[in-house]
Motif scaffolding. Structure first.
Motif, mmCIF file in Angstrom:
data_model
loop_
_atom_site.group_PDB
_atom_site.id
_atom_site.type_symbol
_atom_site.label_atom_id
_atom_site.label_comp_id
_atom_site.label_asym_id
_atom_site.label_seq_id
_atom_site.Cartn_x
_atom_site.Cartn_y
_atom_site.Cartn_z
ATOM 1 N N GLU A 1 -5.335 -5.273 6.790
ATOM 2 C CA GLU A 1 -6.477 -5.665 5.955
ATOM 3 C C GLU A 1 -7.496 -6.440 6.775
ATOM 4 O O GLU A 1 -8.697 -6.175 6.721
ATOM 5 C CB GLU A 1 -5.996 -6.549 4.795
ATOM 6 C CG GLU A 1 -5.256 -5.792 3.703
ATOM 7 C CD GLU A 1 -4.554 -6.711 2.708
ATOM 8 O OE1 GLU A 1 -4.001 -6.203 1.724
ATOM 9 O OE2 GLU A 1 -4.532 -7.961 2.929
ATOM 10 N N GLN B 1 -7.023 4.034 7.515
ATOM 11 C CA GLN B 1 -7.381 4.888 8.644
ATOM 12 C C GLN B 1 -8.891 5.013 8.782
ATOM 13 O O GLN B 1 -9.588 5.219 7.798
ATOM 14 C CB GLN B 1 -6.748 6.278 8.469
ATOM 15 C CG GLN B 1 -5.257 6.232 8.717
ATOM 16 C CD GLN B 1 -4.552 7.481 8.210
ATOM 17 O OE1 GLN B 1 -5.174 8.388 7.670
ATOM 18 N NE2 GLN B 1 -3.246 7.517 8.390
ATOM 19 N N PRO C 1 4.840 8.580 3.754
ATOM 20 C CA PRO C 1 3.743 7.994 4.532
ATOM 21 C C PRO C 1 4.228 6.805 5.361
ATOM 22 O O PRO C 1 5.062 6.031 4.908
ATOM 23 C CB PRO C 1 2.758 7.543 3.455
ATOM 24 C CG PRO C 1 3.557 7.424 2.211
ATOM 25 C CD PRO C 1 4.681 8.402 2.321
ATOM 26 N N ARG D 1 -9.229 -4.160 9.229
ATOM 27 C CA ARG D 1 -10.146 -3.253 8.544
ATOM 28 C C ARG D 1 -11.410 -4.000 8.103
ATOM 29 O O ARG D 1 -12.518 -3.488 8.228
ATOM 30 C CB ARG D 1 -9.466 -2.657 7.306
ATOM 31 C CG ARG D 1 -10.372 -1.701 6.538
ATOM 32 C CD ARG D 1 -9.789 -1.356 5.194
ATOM 33 N NE ARG D 1 -9.563 -2.576 4.405
ATOM 34 C CZ ARG D 1 -8.952 -2.580 3.227
ATOM 35 N NH1 ARG D 1 -8.498 -1.455 2.723
ATOM 36 N NH2 ARG D 1 -8.787 -3.708 2.577
ATOM 37 N N ASP D 2 -11.231 -5.226 7.610
ATOM 38 C CA ASP D 2 -12.376 -5.914 7.028
ATOM 39 C C ASP D 2 -13.237 -6.649 8.053
ATOM 40 O O ASP D 2 -14.370 -6.986 7.770
ATOM 41 C CB ASP D 2 -11.898 -6.909 5.955
ATOM 42 C CG ASP D 2 -11.246 -6.198 4.775
ATOM 43 O OD1 ASP D 2 -11.436 -4.960 4.667
ATOM 44 O OD2 ASP D 2 -10.536 -6.855 4.004
ATOM 45 N N PRO E 1 -14.751 -0.152 12.631
ATOM 46 C CA PRO E 1 -13.833 0.872 12.109
ATOM 47 C C PRO E 1 -13.215 1.737 13.222
ATOM 48 O O PRO E 1 -12.016 2.000 13.195
ATOM 49 C CB PRO E 1 -14.725 1.701 11.190
ATOM 50 C CG PRO E 1 -15.821 0.791 10.788
ATOM 51 C CD PRO E 1 -16.054 -0.146 11.937
ATOM 52 N N CYS F 1 1.747 5.017 7.167
ATOM 53 C CA CYS F 1 0.616 4.106 7.147
ATOM 54 C C CYS F 1 -0.338 4.651 6.116
ATOM 55 O O CYS F 1 -0.526 5.857 5.994
ATOM 56 C CB CYS F 1 -0.036 4.051 8.518
ATOM 57 S SG CYS F 1 -1.581 3.141 8.484
ATOM 58 N N CYS F 2 -0.913 3.748 5.329
ATOM 59 C CA CYS F 2 -1.721 4.226 4.222
ATOM 60 C C CYS F 2 -3.067 4.736 4.679
ATOM 61 O O CYS F 2 -3.694 4.189 5.580
ATOM 62 C CB CYS F 2 -1.910 3.083 3.246
ATOM 63 S SG CYS F 2 -2.757 3.627 1.787
ATOM 64 N N THR F 3 -3.548 5.797 4.017
ATOM 65 C CA THR F 3 -4.856 6.372 4.357
ATOM 66 C C THR F 3 -5.989 5.363 4.205
ATOM 67 O O THR F 3 -7.008 5.505 4.875
ATOM 68 C CB THR F 3 -5.172 7.570 3.448
ATOM 69 O OG1 THR F 3 -4.830 7.228 2.117
ATOM 70 C CG2 THR F 3 -4.380 8.784 3.863
ATOM 71 N N VAL F 4 -5.816 4.370 3.343
ATOM 72 C CA VAL F 4 -6.946 3.442 3.149
ATOM 73 C C VAL F 4 -7.242 2.633 4.416
ATOM 74 O O VAL F 4 -8.303 2.056 4.537
ATOM 75 C CB VAL F 4 -6.726 2.452 1.972
ATOM 76 C CG1 VAL F 4 -6.555 3.186 0.668
ATOM 77 C CG2 VAL F 4 -5.577 1.515 2.230
ATOM 78 N N TYR G 1 0.830 -1.199 0.000
ATOM 79 C CA TYR G 1 0.000 0.000 0.000
ATOM 80 C C TYR G 1 0.870 1.257 0.000
ATOM 81 O O TYR G 1 0.477 2.301 -0.489
ATOM 82 C CB TYR G 1 -0.948 0.005 1.207
ATOM 83 C CG TYR G 1 -2.027 -1.026 1.050
ATOM 84 C CD1 TYR G 1 -3.251 -0.698 0.482
ATOM 85 C CD2 TYR G 1 -1.816 -2.345 1.432
ATOM 86 C CE1 TYR G 1 -4.234 -1.655 0.297
ATOM 87 C CE2 TYR G 1 -2.785 -3.307 1.256
ATOM 88 C CZ TYR G 1 -3.992 -2.959 0.687
ATOM 89 O OH TYR G 1 -4.954 -3.906 0.499
ATOM 90 N N ILE G 2 2.017 1.154 0.624
ATOM 91 C CA ILE G 2 2.969 2.252 0.536
ATOM 92 C C ILE G 2 4.286 1.695 0.002
ATOM 93 O O ILE G 2 4.473 0.484 -0.051
ATOM 94 C CB ILE G 2 3.185 2.950 1.902
ATOM 95 C CG1 ILE G 2 3.722 1.959 2.914
ATOM 96 C CG2 ILE G 2 1.902 3.586 2.400
ATOM 97 C CD1 ILE G 2 4.171 2.608 4.186
#
Lengths: 412, 393
Positions: free
Chosen positions: A269, A369, A362, A272-273, A277, A364-367, A234-235
Motif C-alpha cells: 500500500e 500491479q 493469486p 503504491r501510494d 507506479p 499478489c493482488c492485481t490492485v 487483499y487476497i
C-alpha cells in the motif's frame, strides 16, 4: 519348465523383498577432517527419511552405507533414491561367505532380475565380484566365472555373457562379515547431504520456479527454510495454504523446516501510494529482500535463494536484478538464473511441485500491479523513491508480524 | 476461526445444519448403523429409515416415492440426469441443449456428451438476464433428446420462466426430456414440480440446512428412467448402486420437510432481508445490485443478491469483508484468467472486469436483519478502506 533346473536343487527360497539397501556416495567431498561429519549427517538424513516407512539399522562401509530396514525394503529403497548425497542405490540380499550359499542366492536374485526383461529373447549379462575381504579363497575373476556357470542354466539360452556392455550385472560383494548379492543399480539423487553446507532461506512464491530453486540448493547440501509474503486482506488464506503445500512438498528432499509467513500488504500500500507506479514491482522486491535478510539472520541462514531467471519477467532484467540485489548485503543465490522455463518445468515435474504450482491461486493482488512496470530500472531512482517511505519502520513492522509455520516435510 | 463474530452470508454455497436435522441423523451415526441391504433386523431397520425418508421427501414435493433417487448430492443428480437421460434416449436423437448460465455440473456433463457423438449446444441468455426464447425456439428440434435449464441461477439469483421453457420444449421437441437444476430453488420458492413442467429435478441437502454428501434426482414420472452412472448392488432401484448414506438421507428428509413446510414464511423473511440490503446499498456509492431489468418481468430469488462493487475486484472486497467477519462469495476470482471467468456472468453480457467485480451475498432462513445491517456496515467500511488506499490509480 526348465529341464536343467529341475535336475538341480531349486533356487534359494528367499523372500521377494530384498534384505538391505546398498547406497553409495561419491568420494569427492570425502577429503580431510570433514569426512566423519559428512557421513554422520548423511546417516542421520537416512534414518529420518526412512523412519516413517520402517525402522532401520545402518552399517557404514567404505564409500557406502548398508541400510537394513525391518520391512518394506523396496519402498525404503525408493525413498533413499531421493536423499541427496548418494550416487546410486541397490536393493540387495546378504549371504554367508561360502560359495554354495552365494551361488544359491545369486540364482534367486537373477531370477527376480530377469522379470525386468520379459520379452527380450536374450540378455547380455555378466557377474562382477568385488572382494573387500581379500582372504576369501576364490579370486574375483574366478568367482565371476563359477557363479555365471552356476546361474546360467536356469535361463537356458536367454543369457549370454558380455563383459563389456552387459544389460544386466549380477554383483557380488565379499565383505569381512558377509557377502551382498544384487542385480539392480538405481540412480541416486546425487548432490551433497542436506545440512553439510549450512542453511539458506528461500523466497517462496506460489509459482513454478522458487520450489525448484529451493530443491537445487538442497541438492548442494543446504538446509532450506522458506519465507513467503502475503497480501491479506487483499487476497485470501488460500494462497497461504498453497505456499504451505509447496514448502511441504519440496521439503520431502530435506526433512522438517520452517516457513516464515510475512504480512506484506502494508508495504505494498505504501509503495503504491507514495512511489512511481512503474517502479512498484522493483520496490516491492527490494522490501522483500530486506525483510528476508532480517529473517535470515534470525534463522541463521547464510544466503537468500530466489527463483529468478534472467529475462523471464520484467523484474528479471540485469538492471532490475541489480536494483533488487543492492537492497541487501547477504548473498543471494539464484540457481535458475540461466534456466529456460522448459528446463525449470521439467525439474518441477520431476520433484513433484509442478501440479501444485499451477493451481490457480493469486500470490499478489492485481490492485497492486502497475500497468507499465519499468524494464531497466535505475538504482538511483529506487533510492530516491524510497525516501518517500519509512523503510526501516516498514521492515520492522513486517518482521514483527511474521507467522512461523512448521513444515513437516515428510513424504510429499 | 471465531464463529460467534461471523456474519455468514454465503448460504448459496452451503448452510449450517439445523438442530432438528442433526437430531434425526444421530441414531444412524450411532446404534442404528446397519446396512440397508443386510437381511437381519438392524439392516431392515435401516432400509425402513430410507423408505420413510423417501416418502417424506415425496410427500413434501408432491411426487411419487419411486421418483426420489438418492445421490451423493446436487452434482451427481445433475450428472445422472444429463448423462443418464441423453444415453437412455440415444436412439431417438442425439441433440442436447443446456442453459448458458447452468451450474458447472450440468454444463460439464452436457459437454462430456460430445465425446459420445451428441451434438451439444447452449441456449443463449437474453440481455435482460433471462432466456433468449427466440433462440431457444430455433434450436429445439425433432431429434433434441435433452434440455437442461436451471430454475434459479446460483450466481445472480434470477428465477427462470421455466413453464415457458417447458411449453416450448413440448411443442418443438416432443421427445426431449427437460431436466431442471433446482438446487437453489427448493426451500426458497414454493415449488410445484408438476406444474413447472420438468421431467426431473436435482436437489441437494446441504443447501437447505441438511448434511453434505446427500442429494436426490427427483423424477416426476418414475416410469421414465435415466441410465445409471454407478453400477453394482442395484440400490435405488438400480439407478444408483452403492450402500446408501443412511444418516445423510435421513437428515436430508428432515431438512426437506422443514424447508417445504416453512417455505412461505422463509420466502417473506428472505424478501425483507434482500429489500433492506438493496435499500442500504443505495447509500454506498458505486455499488449496484445486479437485478433483472424491470421490463423483463423476471424476478430474482430473494435468497441471492449479486452486487457489483467499485474500485477493486470483488475478491479484494471479499477478503476485506472477511476481516470484518462478513463471509460472502465471488463467482470469478481476482486473477482468474479470462477463460476461467464465470460463464454465467459472461453470458449476461458482462465484460471480464465487470464479471470480476461481482460479489454474491446469499441468505437463508437462519439469516437475520442484524446480519444484513452488519454486512452493510462492513461494506461501507471497506468502501472507505479501499477508497483511501486507492488514492493513486
Amino acid at each position: 519348465m526348465n529341464p536343467s533346473s529341475t535336475e538341480r536343487e531349486p533356487a534359494a527360497e528367499l523372500s521377494e523383498e530384498p534384505e538391505l539397501i546398498v547406497a553409495r556416495y561419491g568420494e569427492l567431498w570425502l577429503k580431510g577432517k570433514n569426512r566423519r561429519n559428512f557421513e554422520q549427517i548423511l546417516a542421520r538424513n537416512v534414518l529420518r527419511a526412512v523412519r516413517e516407512i520402517s525402522p532401520a539399522r545402518l552399517q557404514r562401509a567404505h564409500g557406502q552405507l548398508a541400510i537394513y530396514p525391518e520391512r518394506r525394503t523396496r519402498e525404503v529403497s525408493r525413498r533413499v533414491q531421493d536423499i541427496f548425497g548418494f550416487t546410486s542405490v541397490s536393493p540387495a540380499w546378504s549371504s554367508p561367505k561360502d560359495f554354495d550359499a552365494i551361488a544359491r542366492i545369486a540364482r534367486h536374485v537373477l531370477g527376480q532380475a530377469m522379470r525386468r526383461y520379459p520379452l527380450e529373447p536374450t540378455v547380455a549379462f555378466r557377474v562382477r565380484t568385488q572382494r573387500a575381504d581379500k582372504t576369501f579363497p576364490v579370486i574375483s575373476t574366478e568367482l565371476d566365472r563359477r557363479i555365471a556357470d552356476h546361474v546360467m542354466p536356469d535361463f537356458e539360452e536367454r543369457l549370454h555373457v558380455d563383459l563389456n556392455e552387459p544389460e544386466l550385472t549380477l554383483s557380488i560383494h565379499i565383505r569381512p562379515e558377509n557377502a551382498y548379492v544384487y542385480a539392480e543399480r538405481l540412480k541416486g539423487a546425487g548432490g551433497l547431504p542436506v545440512g553439510t553446507l549450512g542453511n539458506a532461506l528461500c523466497l517462496l512464491s506460489g509459482g513454478i520456479d522458487s520450489p525448484v530453486a529451493a530443491w537445487l540448493t538442497m541438492k548442494r547440501g543446504c538446509n532450506v527454510s522458506f519465507v513467503s509474503f502475503h497480501s491479506e486482506p487483499y487476497i485470501g488464506e488460500g494462497s497461504k495454504r498453497k505456499i504451505k503445500q509447496l514448502a511441504h512438498a519440496v521439503s520431502h528432499f530435506q526433512g522438517p523446516s520452517r516457513l516464515y509467513s510475512v504480512p506484506f500488504a502494508r508495504c505494498q500500500e505504501e509503495i503504491r501510494d507514495r512511489c512511481r507506479p512503474g517502479y512498484r514491482t522493483v520496490l516491492y522486491r527490494r522490501m522483500m529482500q530486506r525483510i528476508a535478510q532480517r529473517i535470515a539472520r534470525r534463522a541463521k541462514a547464510g544466503a537468500l535463494i530466489t527463483g529468478d531467471s534472467l529475462g523471464q519477467v520484467a523484474s528479471q532484467t540485469l538492471e532490475n536484478l541489480t536494483c533488487i540485489g543492492a537492497a541487501v548485503t547477504i548473498p543471494v543465490l539464484r540457481p535458475l538464473i540461466c534456466f529456460d522455463k522448459e528446463e525449470t518445468i521439467a525439474l518441477a515435474r520431476r520433484i513433484g511441485t509442478f501440479d501444485l504450482s499451477i493451481r490457480p491461486e493469486p500470490d499478489c493482488c492485481t490492485v497492486f500491479q502497475p500497468t507499465k512496470p519499468v524494464i531497466r530500472g535505475s538504482l538511483a531512482v529506487c533510492e530516491e523513491e524510497e525516501t518517500n517511505l519509512d523503510v526501516e519502520a516498514l521492515v520492522d513492522a513486517a518482521v514483527a508480524g511474521v507467522e512461523i509455520i512448521r513444515i513437516r516435510g515428510a513424504r510429499g | 476461526m471465531n464463529l460467534v463474530d461471523t456474519v455468514y452470508l454465503d448460504h448459496a454455497a452451503t448452510t449450517p445444519l439445523l438442530d432438528v436435522v442433526r437430531a434425526a441423523m444421530e441414531p444412524f451415526l450411532d446404534e442404528r448403523f446397519g446396512n440397508p441391504s443386510s437381511r437381519h433386523t438392524l439392516g431392515v431397520r435401516a432400509a425402513e429409515a430410507i423408505d420413510a425418508a423417501r416418502e417424506t421427501i415425496a410427500r413434501a414435493l408432491f411426487v411419487r416415492p419411486e421418483g426420489v433417487v438418492f445421490t451423493s448430492g446436487g452434482t451427481e443428480a445433475n450428472n445422472l440426469a444429463v448423462l443418464g437421460f441423453a444415453r437412455a434416449k440415444r436412439r431417438q436423437g442425439a441433440h442436447v441443449l443446456y442453459g448458458a448460465t447452468e451450474h458447472s455440473s450440468v454444463r460439464a456433463a452436457a459437454l462430456a456428451l460430445v465425446d459420445e457423438g451428441f451434438e451439444v449446444e447452449a441456449i443463449p441468455a437474453a440481455p435482460d438476464g433471462g432466456i433468449d426464447f427466440e433462440a431457444l425456439a430455433s434450436k429445439l428440434r425433432e431429434d433434441t433428446v435433452l434440455v437442461a435449464q436451471m430454475l434459479v441461477n446460483n450466481e445472480f439469483g434470477t428465477i427462470y420462466p421455466l413453464r415457458r421453457v417447458a411449453t416450448l420444449v413440448r411443442e418443438r421437441a416432443p421427445r426431449a426430456h427437460l431436466h431442471v437444476d433446482a438446487v437453489q430453488g427448493i426451500g426458497k420458492l414454493d415449488l410445484d414440480l408438476e406444474a413447472l413442467g420438468g421431467g426431473s429435478y436435482a436437489i441437494s441437502a446441504h443447501k437447505i440446512h441438511g448434511p453434505k454428501g446427500t442429494g436426490a434426482l427427483v423424477l416426476t414420472d418414475p416410469a421414465k428412467k435415466p441410465r445409471p452412472l454407478v453400477f453394482g448392488g442395484n440400490q435405488e432401484n438400480g439407478l444408483r448402486s452403492g450402500t446408501e448414506n443412511v444418516a445423510g438421507i435421513v437428515g436430508f428428509a428432515s431438512a426437506v420437510e422443514a424447508a417445504v413446510r416453512d417455505v412461505t414464511a422463509t420466502h417473506a423473511h428472505l424478501a425483507a432481508l434482500r429489500a433492506r440490503l438493496a435499500e442500504g446499498l443505495r447509500g454506498i456509492e458505486g455499488t449496484e445490485l445486479l437485478d433483472p431489468a424491470p421490463a423483463s418481468g423476471l424476478v430474482p430469488s430473494p435468497a441471492i443478491a449479486a452486487v457489483r462493487l467499485p474500485g477493486a475486484p470483488a475478491e479484494v472486497w471479499l477478503h476485506h469483508l472477511a476481516q470484518h467477519g462478513v463471509l460472502t462469495s465471488v463467482g470469478s476470482a481476482c486473477q482468474a484468467r479470462n477463460n476461467a471467468l464465470s460463464p454465467a456472468l459472461l453470458a449476461l453480457g458482462l465484460a471480464a472486469d465487470e464479471a470480476r467485480s461481482v460479489l454474491r451475498i446469499s441468505f437463508s432462513r437462519t439469516s437475520s436483519a442484524a446480519d444484513v445491517e452488519a454486512a452493510l456496515a462492513a461494506l461501507a467500511r471497506v468502501a472507505g478502506e479501499l477508497r483511501v488506499a486507492g488514492a493513486r490509480p
